[in-house]
Design a protein around this motif. Sequence first.
Motif, PDB file in Angstrom:
ATOM      1  N   SER A  19       0.835  -1.199   0.000  1.00  0.00           N
ATOM      2  CA  SER A  19       0.000   0.000   0.000  1.00  0.00           C
ATOM      3  C   SER A  19       0.869   1.248   0.000  1.00  0.00           C
ATOM      4  N   LYS A  50      -0.336   4.322   0.975  1.00  0.00           N
ATOM      5  CA  LYS A  50      -0.702   5.162   2.111  1.00  0.00           C
ATOM      6  C   LYS A  50      -0.270   4.587   3.452  1.00  0.00           C
ATOM      7  N   LYS A  51      -0.572   3.316   3.664  1.00  0.00           N
ATOM      8  CA  LYS A  51      -0.210   2.704   4.942  1.00  0.00           C
ATOM      9  C   LYS A  51       0.055   1.219   4.737  1.00  0.00           C
ATOM     10  N   GLU A  52       1.142   0.753   5.290  1.00  0.00           N
ATOM     11  CA  GLU A  52       1.496  -0.652   5.167  1.00  0.00           C
ATOM     12  C   GLU A  52       0.830  -1.430   6.286  1.00  0.00           C
ATOM     13  N   LYS A  53       0.134  -2.499   5.937  1.00  0.00           N
ATOM     14  CA  LYS A  53      -0.510  -3.337   6.921  1.00  0.00           C
ATOM     15  C   LYS A  53       0.304  -4.598   7.176  1.00  0.00           C
ATOM     16  N   GLU A  86       3.873  -6.445   7.299  1.00  0.00           N
ATOM     17  CA  GLU A  86       5.312  -6.238   7.429  1.00  0.00           C
ATOM     18  C   GLU A  86       6.009  -7.487   6.904  1.00  0.00           C
TER      19      GLU A  86
END
Length: 96
Positions: A87, A89-92, A94
């Motif tokens: 993503s 915008k924001k990594e969910k 790892e």
Amino acid sequence: MLTGKQKRFLRALGTKIDPIFQVGKTGINDNMVNLIDDALEARELVKVRVLQNCLLETKDVARELAIRTNSALVQVVGRNLLLYRRSIKKEKIELP
């Protein structure tokens, strides 16, 4: 490009999720690609099922979706395929 370790990690995560899209007789259209693209941005990992009445082969569907959504094809098992894209915008997820 994903490493083998990263693909194994994503495959393990993919076993726990249900397919949220189905490719049927009509095949792949622009609307479906846009929806999968949005789902990849929100979830990063998406499972797609290819129905038996689909005229395309599962591997062909997987390659085309990966190219059109700019994602990585993690796995194809039977009629299910797993796509991953980090993503913006924001990594969910790892990755190792």
